[in-house]
Scaffold this motif. Structure first.
Motif, PDB file in Angstrom:
ATOM      1  N   GLY A  27       5.633 -12.834 -12.265  1.00  0.00           N
ATOM      2  CA  GLY A  27       5.742 -14.275 -12.070  1.00  0.00           C
ATOM      3  C   GLY A  27       5.626 -14.672 -10.611  1.00  0.00           C
ATOM      4  O   GLY A  27       6.009 -13.909  -9.713  1.00  0.00           O
ATOM      5  N   ASP A  28       5.070 -15.868 -10.355  1.00  0.00           N
ATOM      6  CA  ASP A  28       4.940 -16.319  -8.968  1.00  0.00           C
ATOM      7  C   ASP A  28       4.978 -17.835  -8.899  1.00  0.00           C
ATOM      8  O   ASP A  28       5.216 -18.503  -9.899  1.00  0.00           O
ATOM      9  N   VAL A  29       4.747 -18.353  -7.694  1.00  0.00           N
ATOM     10  CA  VAL A  29       4.761 -19.806  -7.478  1.00  0.00           C
ATOM     11  C   VAL A  29       3.394 -20.334  -7.054  1.00  0.00           C
ATOM     12  O   VAL A  29       3.272 -21.475  -6.620  1.00  0.00           O
ATOM     13  N   GLY A  30       2.370 -19.504  -7.154  1.00  0.00           N
ATOM     14  CA  GLY A  30       1.015 -19.959  -6.870  1.00  0.00           C
ATOM     15  C   GLY A  30       0.591 -19.871  -5.423  1.00  0.00           C
ATOM     16  O   GLY A  30      -0.485 -20.363  -5.058  1.00  0.00           O
ATOM     17  N   TYR A  31       1.407 -19.261  -4.576  1.00  0.00           N
ATOM     18  CA  TYR A  31       1.023 -19.082  -3.180  1.00  0.00           C
ATOM     19  C   TYR A  31       1.701 -17.831  -2.620  1.00  0.00           C
ATOM     20  O   TYR A  31       2.653 -17.306  -3.213  1.00  0.00           O
ATOM     21  N   THR A  32       1.193 -17.353  -1.493  1.00  0.00           N
ATOM     22  CA  THR A  32       1.809 -16.227  -0.800  1.00  0.00           C
ATOM     23  C   THR A  32       2.268 -16.669   0.581  1.00  0.00           C
ATOM     24  O   THR A  32       1.900 -17.756   1.045  1.00  0.00           O
ATOM     25  N   VAL A  33       3.059 -15.841   1.223  1.00  0.00           N
ATOM     26  CA  VAL A  33       3.543 -16.116   2.579  1.00  0.00           C
ATOM     27  C   VAL A  33       2.965 -15.043   3.503  1.00  0.00           C
ATOM     28  O   VAL A  33       3.085 -13.854   3.205  1.00  0.00           O
ATOM     29  N   PRO A  34       2.306 -15.436   4.608  1.00  0.00           N
ATOM     30  CA  PRO A  34       1.717 -14.441   5.508  1.00  0.00           C
ATOM     31  C   PRO A  34       2.763 -13.450   6.013  1.00  0.00           C
ATOM     32  O   PRO A  34       3.912 -13.813   6.263  1.00  0.00           O
ATOM     33  N   ALA A  35       2.357 -12.195   6.138  1.00  0.00           N
ATOM     34  CA  ALA A  35       3.266 -11.147   6.625  1.00  0.00           C
ATOM     35  C   ALA A  35       3.798 -11.508   8.008  1.00  0.00           C
ATOM     36  O   ALA A  35       3.072 -12.063   8.841  1.00  0.00           O
ATOM     37  N   GLU A  36       5.070 -11.185   8.244  1.00  0.00           N
ATOM     38  CA  GLU A  36       5.709 -11.410   9.544  1.00  0.00           C
ATOM     39  C   GLU A  36       6.423 -10.119   9.946  1.00  0.00           C
ATOM     40  O   GLU A  36       7.645 -10.026   9.886  1.00  0.00           O
ATOM     41  N   PHE A  37       5.650  -9.138  10.364  1.00  0.00           N
ATOM     42  CA  PHE A  37       6.226  -7.854  10.755  1.00  0.00           C
ATOM     43  C   PHE A  37       6.732  -7.912  12.193  1.00  0.00           C
ATOM     44  O   PHE A  37       6.043  -8.404  13.092  1.00  0.00           O
ATOM     45  N   LYS A  38       7.936  -7.427  12.408  1.00  0.00           N
ATOM     46  CA  LYS A  38       8.545  -7.361  13.735  1.00  0.00           C
ATOM     47  C   LYS A  38       9.087  -5.950  13.936  1.00  0.00           C
ATOM     48  O   LYS A  38       9.751  -5.406  13.050  1.00  0.00           O
ATOM     49  N   ASP A  39       8.824  -5.373  15.107  1.00  0.00           N
ATOM     50  CA  ASP A  39       9.313  -4.020  15.384  1.00  0.00           C
ATOM     51  C   ASP A  39      10.828  -3.944  15.325  1.00  0.00           C
ATOM     52  O   ASP A  39      11.396  -2.897  15.011  1.00  0.00           O
ATOM     53  N   SER A  40      11.487  -5.052  15.621  1.00  0.00           N
ATOM     54  CA  SER A  40      12.954  -5.061  15.656  1.00  0.00           C
ATOM     55  C   SER A  40      13.586  -5.182  14.269  1.00  0.00           C
ATOM     56  O   SER A  40      14.789  -4.982  14.111  1.00  0.00           O
ATOM     57  N   LEU A  41      12.775  -5.529  13.256  1.00  0.00           N
ATOM     58  CA  LEU A  41      13.279  -5.725  11.899  1.00  0.00           C
ATOM     59  C   LEU A  41      12.809  -4.584  11.012  1.00  0.00           C
ATOM     60  O   LEU A  41      11.606  -4.366  10.856  1.00  0.00           O
ATOM     61  N   PHE A  42      13.741  -3.875  10.424  1.00  0.00           N
ATOM     62  CA  PHE A  42      13.382  -2.694   9.641  1.00  0.00           C
ATOM     63  C   PHE A  42      14.270  -2.610   8.406  1.00  0.00           C
ATOM     64  O   PHE A  42      15.232  -3.362   8.245  1.00  0.00           O
ATOM     65  N   HIS A  43      13.932  -1.676   7.530  1.00  0.00           N
ATOM     66  CA  HIS A  43      14.572  -1.605   6.218  1.00  0.00           C
ATOM     67  C   HIS A  43      15.871  -0.813   6.220  1.00  0.00           C
ATOM     68  O   HIS A  43      16.051   0.155   5.465  1.00  0.00           O
ATOM     69  N   ASP A  62       2.317  -8.023  -4.085  1.00  0.00           N
ATOM     70  CA  ASP A  62       1.378  -7.181  -4.809  1.00  0.00           C
ATOM     71  C   ASP A  62       0.561  -6.393  -3.789  1.00  0.00           C
ATOM     72  O   ASP A  62       0.798  -6.491  -2.572  1.00  0.00           O
ATOM     73  N   ASP A  63      -0.380  -5.620  -4.248  1.00  0.00           N
ATOM     74  CA  ASP A  63      -1.192  -4.790  -3.346  1.00  0.00           C
ATOM     75  C   ASP A  63      -2.341  -5.628  -2.801  1.00  0.00           C
ATOM     76  O   ASP A  63      -3.350  -5.831  -3.480  1.00  0.00           O
ATOM     77  N   ASN A  64      -2.192  -6.144  -1.582  1.00  0.00           N
ATOM     78  CA  ASN A  64      -3.261  -6.935  -0.967  1.00  0.00           C
ATOM     79  C   ASN A  64      -3.457  -6.492   0.478  1.00  0.00           C
ATOM     80  O   ASN A  64      -2.500  -6.090   1.147  1.00  0.00           O
ATOM     81  N   PRO A  65      -4.694  -6.524   0.975  1.00  0.00           N
ATOM     82  CA  PRO A  65      -5.007  -6.003   2.315  1.00  0.00           C
ATOM     83  C   PRO A  65      -4.202  -6.646   3.445  1.00  0.00           C
ATOM     84  O   PRO A  65      -3.859  -5.984   4.425  1.00  0.00           O
ATOM     85  N   ALA A  66      -3.896  -7.933   3.324  1.00  0.00           N
ATOM     86  CA  ALA A  66      -3.176  -8.639   4.382  1.00  0.00           C
ATOM     87  C   ALA A  66      -1.668  -8.403   4.303  1.00  0.00           C
ATOM     88  O   ALA A  66      -0.931  -8.829   5.184  1.00  0.00           O
ATOM     89  N   LYS A  67      -1.221  -7.750   3.229  1.00  0.00           N
ATOM     90  CA  LYS A  67       0.211  -7.508   3.002  1.00  0.00           C
ATOM     91  C   LYS A  67       1.000  -8.812   2.976  1.00  0.00           C
ATOM     92  O   LYS A  67       2.146  -8.885   3.429  1.00  0.00           O
ATOM     93  N   ALA A  68       0.352  -9.854   2.445  1.00  0.00           N
ATOM     94  CA  ALA A  68       1.011 -11.146   2.296  1.00  0.00           C
ATOM     95  C   ALA A  68       2.097 -11.047   1.232  1.00  0.00           C
ATOM     96  O   ALA A  68       1.955 -10.334   0.235  1.00  0.00           O
ATOM     97  N   LEU A  98       4.410   7.914   6.288  1.00  0.00           N
ATOM     98  CA  LEU A  98       4.200   7.011   7.428  1.00  0.00           C
ATOM     99  C   LEU A  98       2.918   7.327   8.184  1.00  0.00           C
ATOM    100  O   LEU A  98       2.582   6.647   9.162  1.00  0.00           O
ATOM    101  N   LYS A  99       2.222   8.367   7.768  1.00  0.00           N
ATOM    102  CA  LYS A  99       0.924   8.745   8.345  1.00  0.00           C
ATOM    103  C   LYS A  99       0.963   8.877   9.861  1.00  0.00           C
ATOM    104  O   LYS A  99       0.079   8.411  10.580  1.00  0.00           O
ATOM    105  N   GLN A 153       7.020  -2.040   8.125  1.00  0.00           N
ATOM    106  CA  GLN A 153       5.682  -2.501   8.503  1.00  0.00           C
ATOM    107  C   GLN A 153       4.742  -2.614   7.305  1.00  0.00           C
ATOM    108  O   GLN A 153       3.525  -2.730   7.467  1.00  0.00           O
ATOM    109  N   ASN A 154       5.298  -2.584   6.113  1.00  0.00           N
ATOM    110  CA  ASN A 154       4.519  -2.780   4.892  1.00  0.00           C
ATOM    111  C   ASN A 154       5.000  -3.986   4.095  1.00  0.00           C
ATOM    112  O   ASN A 154       4.224  -4.598   3.370  1.00  0.00           O
ATOM    113  N   TYR A 155       6.281  -4.290   4.214  1.00  0.00           N
ATOM    114  CA  TYR A 155       6.888  -5.425   3.523  1.00  0.00           C
ATOM    115  C   TYR A 155       7.743  -6.181   4.546  1.00  0.00           C
ATOM    116  O   TYR A 155       8.450  -5.562   5.338  1.00  0.00           O
TER     117      TYR A 155
END
Length: 231
Positions: free
Chosen positions: A93-109, A119-125, A152-153, A176-178
């Protein structure tokens, strides 16, 4: 006259300082397994504002934590889950739009962060609505070394983040993926309880775990800013 003007100016400054709102927005997530309080990160404004918008609309109320994996995370926010039949597979289920990725080195899991599913998309949106909260697990240096070389390659985990993953725990292979956009500041035991429930082959809890999500008011947010030293 000059003294009167100076006093008036000081009163104006004091009033403005008092009138300033909190620096951070906090939200509560309530379930039958308890309640947690989450601080939304200002470093990820697109995700923060989207979550605030949906919460104001009451979008999340009645949705389920539909996918739970112990020592990993609990996921929710699928609008289809509100009226889902027992055993129905969820997560699309979704809301019909995605949010652009906002990766920050200081924010981690690290353990207890709020992050956006996708979902699996190249932009990781990110999904416009689905999210997860990490439970995670602790790692040794050896396991982190292996993770760097495999999943982590070759990307190196900063030493200060290693300290978190070894002492507190988390899910380092998602970095850096989500997009991470908040963290639990109170009530992490709710996450642990939900992650431990019995589930089906699709990792959906056998007994539904609905949620209620609310924004904390300005007074509460200012108080939490002060307690956390963020005012």
């Amino acid at each position: 006259m000059k003294k009167l003007l100076s006093l008036t100016f000081l009163f104006i400054l004091a009033a403005q300082a008092f009138a300033k709102g909190p620096k951070n927005q906090y939200v509560s997530i309530k379930t039958a397994y308890g309640q947690c309080i989450i601080r939304l990160y200002n470093e990820t404004p697109k995700h923060r504002d989207n979550f605030i918008k949906l919460t104001k609309q009451g979008f999340y109320n009645g949705t389920l934590f539909h996918r739970v994996i112990q020592n990993f995370m609990i996921q929710g926010g699928d609008p289809d889950s509100k009226k889902a039949k027992p055993g129905q597979e969820l997560g699309n289920g979704d809301v019909g739009y995605t949010v652009p990725a906002e990766f920050k080195d200081s924010l981690f899991h690290k353990r207890g962060v709020l992050a956006a599913a996708r979902d699996d998309n190249p932009a990781k949106a990110s999904s416009g609505c689905q999210f997860y909260i990490t439970e995670g697990k602790r790692f040794t240096d050896g396991k982190l070394d292996t993770l760097e070389q495999t999943r982590l390659k070759g990307r190196k985990i900063p030493s200060w983040q290693r300290d978190w993953y070894k002492s507190v725990g988390g899910v380092p292979h998602l970095d850096q993926n989500y997009t991470v956009y908040g963290e639990v500041i109170s009530g992490i035991d709710m996450v642990d309880r939900i992650a431990a429930v019995k589930k089906d082959a699709h990792d959906r809890p056998l007994e539904d775990v609905p949620m209620t999500v609310e924004l904390l008011n300005k007074k509460s947010c200012k108080a939490l800013d002060k307690i956390l030293g963020l005012d």
